[in-house]
Design an enzyme around this catalytic site. Sequence first.
Site, PDB file in Angstrom:
ATOM      1  CG  ASN A 108      -1.783   1.228   1.341  1.00  0.00           C
ATOM      2  OD1 ASN A 108      -2.452   1.576   0.379  1.00  0.00           O
ATOM      3  ND2 ASN A 108      -1.754   1.908   2.484  1.00  0.00           N
ATOM      4  CG  HIS A 110      -0.552   6.206   4.624  1.00  0.00           C
ATOM      5  ND1 HIS A 110      -1.937   6.236   4.696  1.00  0.00           N
ATOM      6  CD2 HIS A 110      -0.099   7.122   5.527  1.00  0.00           C
ATOM      7  CE1 HIS A 110      -2.291   7.119   5.616  1.00  0.00           C
ATOM      8  NE2 HIS A 110      -1.218   7.666   6.138  1.00  0.00           N
TER       9      HIS A 110
END
Length: 208
Positions: A108, A110
């Site tokens: 991911n 972020h």
Amino acid sequence: MLKLAVLVSGGGTNLQALLDQMEQNKLPSVKIEVVISNNKNAYALERARKYQVDAAAISKKDYATIEEFNVALLKLIDRYHVDLIVLAGCLMIIPECVIKNYRNRIINIHPSLIPSFCGMGYYGLKVHEAVLERGVKVTGATVHFVDEGTDTGPIILQKPVMVHEDDTAEILQRRVMEEAEWLLLPEAVRLIAEDQLIIDHNRVRIKK
Ligand code: GRF
């Protein structure tokens, strides 16, 4: 060949960063098999279609229970036999069944320097609003492996970005994207494609 499923929810600029690097042959051993969104109107799906990449939308609203949605999402991803799931501007809660089946194979991006400004409620513009509210001088972005927590998996790469006095949240978000996110995500995918990462407990080491 490292095969990817890219999960998106919005504009898809992080997906575009991957597509651009692939087009420039900077990620030669990477192939995006499918782009999946929980939002059928996500422009990220349009970006995928322009590159003849399969684009699929799947919505909780189409399932009687969250469990049925979770199983449907897992089956959709499994259909493409991918090696890595990339969350690129993805606001979906990733079901435990997906995390268990793709342990240490989900990453991911972020838009902050984890562990700052992350966790429940910290996504999109809200992250940058909190950064400005706190008055920090340096922010940035983080690519990390996804585990059962929110933004809690082992950190792969980070890049700092200076906060300017006159920044608005929108200006800061754009700078964090340009100077950090759009560089870090393709670099993390490249490192994984070249098998350069070692996960040692909660730390990620790069082989060379
Ligand atoms: C942006 O806030 C970005 O910082 C974060 O998700 C949001 C949308 O990204 N990663 P994208 O343009 O859909 O990739």
